[in-house]
Design a protein around this motif. Structure first.
Motif, PDB file in Angstrom:
ATOM      1  N   ALA A 134       0.607  -1.424  -0.562  1.00  0.00           N
ATOM      2  CA  ALA A 134       0.339   0.463  -0.162  1.00  0.00           C
ATOM      3  C   ALA A 134       0.659   0.876   0.201  1.00  0.00           C
ATOM      4  CB  ALA A 134      -1.104   0.056   1.204  1.00  0.00           C
ATOM      5  N   LEU A 135       2.244   1.198   0.345  1.00  0.00           N
ATOM      6  CA  LEU A 135       3.037   2.427  -0.011  1.00  0.00           C
ATOM      7  C   LEU A 135       3.161   2.708  -1.503  1.00  0.00           C
ATOM      8  CD1 LEU A 135       6.053   1.315   3.104  1.00  0.00           C
ATOM      9  CD2 LEU A 135       3.507   2.555   2.998  1.00  0.00           C
ATOM     10  N   ARG A 136       3.123   1.748  -1.983  1.00  0.00           N
ATOM     11  CA  ARG A 136       3.307   2.017  -3.262  1.00  0.00           C
ATOM     12  C   ARG A 136       1.941   2.719  -4.032  1.00  0.00           C
ATOM     13  NH1 ARG A 136       6.418  -0.383  -7.731  1.00  0.00           N
ATOM     14  NH2 ARG A 136       4.273  -0.672  -8.470  1.00  0.00           N
ATOM     15  N   SER A 137       0.958   2.240  -3.185  1.00  0.00           N
ATOM     16  CA  SER A 137      -0.286   3.734  -3.229  1.00  0.00           C
ATOM     17  C   SER A 137      -0.234   4.693  -2.902  1.00  0.00           C
ATOM     18  CB  SER A 137      -1.678   2.646  -2.913  1.00  0.00           C
ATOM     19  OG  SER A 137      -1.615   1.974  -3.526  1.00  0.00           O
ATOM     20  N   THR A 138       0.180   4.637  -1.450  1.00  0.00           N
ATOM     21  CA  THR A 138       0.481   5.856  -1.366  1.00  0.00           C
ATOM     22  C   THR A 138       0.954   7.137  -2.370  1.00  0.00           C
ATOM     23  OG1 THR A 138       0.628   5.372   1.007  1.00  0.00           O
ATOM     24  CG2 THR A 138       1.036   7.299   0.754  1.00  0.00           C
ATOM     25  N   LEU A 139       2.596   6.442  -2.895  1.00  0.00           N
ATOM     26  CA  LEU A 139       3.257   7.417  -3.552  1.00  0.00           C
ATOM     27  C   LEU A 139       2.518   7.539  -4.781  1.00  0.00           C
ATOM     28  CD1 LEU A 139       5.841   7.705  -4.225  1.00  0.00           C
ATOM     29  CD2 LEU A 139       6.466   5.557  -5.906  1.00  0.00           C
ATOM     30  N   ALA A 140       1.787   6.818  -5.466  1.00  0.00           N
ATOM     31  CA  ALA A 140       1.156   7.027  -6.538  1.00  0.00           C
ATOM     32  C   ALA A 140      -0.314   7.723  -6.558  1.00  0.00           C
ATOM     33  CB  ALA A 140      -0.129   6.011  -6.821  1.00  0.00           C
ATOM     34  N   THR A 141      -0.551   8.171  -5.022  1.00  0.00           N
ATOM     35  CA  THR A 141      -1.550   9.163  -4.713  1.00  0.00           C
ATOM     36  C   THR A 141      -0.835  10.812  -4.836  1.00  0.00           C
ATOM     37  OG1 THR A 141      -2.665   7.656  -3.448  1.00  0.00           O
ATOM     38  CG2 THR A 141      -3.001  10.194  -3.023  1.00  0.00           C
ATOM     39  N   ALA A 142       0.464  10.795  -3.660  1.00  0.00           N
ATOM     40  CA  ALA A 142       1.301  11.680  -3.940  1.00  0.00           C
ATOM     41  C   ALA A 142       1.373  12.404  -5.444  1.00  0.00           C
ATOM     42  CB  ALA A 142       2.530  11.285  -2.654  1.00  0.00           C
ATOM     43  N   LEU A 143       2.112  11.607  -6.166  1.00  0.00           N
ATOM     44  CA  LEU A 143       2.678  11.905  -6.923  1.00  0.00           C
ATOM     45  C   LEU A 143       1.161  12.571  -8.217  1.00  0.00           C
ATOM     46  CD1 LEU A 143       4.727   8.806  -8.546  1.00  0.00           C
ATOM     47  CD2 LEU A 143       5.779  11.106  -7.711  1.00  0.00           C
ATOM     48  N   THR A 165      -1.223   1.706 -13.702  1.00  0.00           N
ATOM     49  CA  THR A 165      -0.455   2.906 -12.844  1.00  0.00           C
ATOM     50  C   THR A 165      -2.238   4.054 -12.451  1.00  0.00           C
ATOM     51  OG1 THR A 165       1.254   3.321 -14.458  1.00  0.00           O
ATOM     52  CG2 THR A 165       0.393   4.943 -12.951  1.00  0.00           C
ATOM     53  N   GLN A 166      -3.481   3.694 -13.408  1.00  0.00           N
ATOM     54  CA  GLN A 166      -4.616   4.308 -13.518  1.00  0.00           C
ATOM     55  C   GLN A 166      -5.836   3.530 -12.231  1.00  0.00           C
ATOM     56  OE1 GLN A 166      -5.971   4.237 -17.304  1.00  0.00           O
ATOM     57  NE2 GLN A 166      -5.259   6.436 -17.395  1.00  0.00           N
ATOM     58  N   ARG A 167      -5.133   2.233 -11.515  1.00  0.00           N
ATOM     59  CA  ARG A 167      -5.555   1.713 -10.686  1.00  0.00           C
ATOM     60  C   ARG A 167      -5.027   2.382  -9.583  1.00  0.00           C
ATOM     61  NH1 ARG A 167      -6.497  -2.191 -14.638  1.00  0.00           N
ATOM     62  NH2 ARG A 167      -4.770  -2.609 -13.811  1.00  0.00           N
ATOM     63  N   SER A 168      -3.655   2.682  -9.175  1.00  0.00           N
ATOM     64  CA  SER A 168      -3.117   3.011  -8.417  1.00  0.00           C
ATOM     65  C   SER A 168      -3.762   3.648  -7.668  1.00  0.00           C
ATOM     66  CB  SER A 168      -1.743   2.769  -8.516  1.00  0.00           C
ATOM     67  OG  SER A 168      -1.710   1.741  -9.333  1.00  0.00           O
TER      68      SER A 168
END
Length: 168
Positions: A134-143, A165-168
């Protein structure tokens, strides 16, 4: 672990307060633990990436990380966030150019304890999971919140298909 392989689990991004809590807990546990979580939060590294990361893959001068044994079976070079760079600089043994970065990877049990200590629920009210990935999802959201284009996010997360990536 089933949760890491089962696509039916929907991961969620951590809130800013949860990230702050995790960083606080990891800092208390030591710089290696902090670097482990920052690798996920700021570089989008997967568990396998973190477990296999070697010092020769970390270019502190260029501030990049090379992932050669990742999920996609290709070589990817990703930029290193300043905070991750600083943390890795602090844990790199003097005179060491080879060997694994994380001699003792964070176990699932340790991660669950860290998340609990940081006030991060394993599942939210909508059933979405907060785990290491979920840390990757957090990064995707922050980006996304900071205006990064889909191509930049796709490159950093090393997704083969932009739809992932769009689903992240």
């Amino acid at each position: 672990r089933e949760i890491d392989r089962d696509r039916r689990y929907i991961r969620r991004s951590l809130s800013a307060d949860e990230v702050e809590g995790l960083v606080r807990v990891a800092t208390r546990r030591g710089p290696e633990r902090l670097a482990w979580y920052l690798g996920g939060l700021l570089a989008g590294l997967r568990r396998g990436d973190l477990e296999h990361l070697k010092w020769e893959d970390v270019n502190l001068d260029a501030r990049t990380i090379t992932i050669s044994k990742g999920k996609a079976k290709r070589v990817d070079v990703i930029p290193m966030h300043e905070r991750l760079w600083t943390c890795l600089m602090s844990i790199k043994p003097a005179g060491i150019a080879a060997g694994v970065v994380f001699v003792e990877p964070v176990t699932h049990r340790q991660r669950r304890a860290d998340f609990e200590a940081a006030g991060i629920k394993a599942k939210d009210e909508r059933g979405r999971v907060a785990d290491l990935h979920a840390l990757r999802s957090t990064l995707a959201t922050a980006l996304a919140r900071n205006g990064a284009g889909i191509e930049v996010t796709q490159s950093i997360l090393r997704h083969a298909d932009y739809r992932t990536t769009q689903r992240s």
